[in-house]
Write a protein that holds these residues in place. Structure first.
Motif, short mmCIF file in Angstrom:
data_model
loop_
_atom_site.label_atom_id
_atom_site.label_comp_id
_atom_site.label_asym_id
_atom_site.label_seq_id
_atom_site.Cartn_x
_atom_site.Cartn_y
_atom_site.Cartn_z
N ALA A 1 27.83 36.13 37.62
CA ALA A 1 29.11 35.79 38.25
C ALA A 1 30.25 36.53 37.55
N ALA A 2 31.05 37.22 38.32
CA ALA A 2 32.20 37.95 37.78
C ALA A 2 33.36 36.98 37.59
N ARG A 3 34.10 37.17 36.52
CA ARG A 3 35.26 36.31 36.26
C ARG A 3 36.47 36.89 36.95
N LYS A 4 37.32 36.03 37.43
CA LYS A 4 38.57 36.47 38.05
C LYS A 4 39.74 36.13 37.14
N THR A 5 40.72 37.01 37.16
CA THR A 5 41.94 36.77 36.38
C THR A 5 42.84 35.83 37.17
N ALA A 6 43.96 35.48 36.58
CA ALA A 6 44.92 34.60 37.25
C ALA A 6 45.47 35.24 38.52
N ARG A 7 45.48 36.55 38.57
CA ARG A 7 45.97 37.26 39.75
C ARG A 7 44.89 37.43 40.81
N GLY A 8 43.68 36.96 40.53
CA GLY A 8 42.61 37.05 41.51
C GLY A 8 41.78 38.32 41.41
N ARG A 9 42.04 39.12 40.39
CA ARG A 9 41.28 40.35 40.20
C ARG A 9 40.02 40.05 39.40
N ILE A 10 39.01 40.85 39.63
CA ILE A 10 37.75 40.67 38.90
C ILE A 10 37.81 41.45 37.60
N GLN A 11 37.45 40.80 36.49
CA GLN A 11 37.41 41.44 35.19
C GLN A 11 36.07 42.13 35.01
N ASP A 12 36.07 43.24 34.34
CA ASP A 12 34.84 43.93 34.02
C ASP A 12 34.84 44.23 32.54
#
Length: 65
Positions: A6-17
């Protein structure tokens, strides 16, 4: 079928890599420099040479000591 991590999302809704180093982001370059004991320009040079995959960058920096 293999389950995807599962990819994590930032507060802005972007996926962190976290598997990549953003060579243009000072905080990421500084983190890698501190982690590997190398200078920030050496990290940027390694990212430019081998790409932004964290494992490859760390391997390149470890080799040049």
């Amino acid at each position: 079928m293999a389950a995807k991590k599962a990819a994590r999302k930032t507060a802005r809704g972007r996926i962190q890599d976290r598997a990549k180093v953003a060579g243009g982001q000072k905080y990421e370059v500084d983190y890698e420099a501190k982690k590997t004991g190398r200078s920030a320009p050496a990290v940027k040079k390694a990212v430019k040479k081998v790409g932004n995959v964290r494992g490859k960058v760390e391997k390149k920096l470890a080799r040049k000591k």
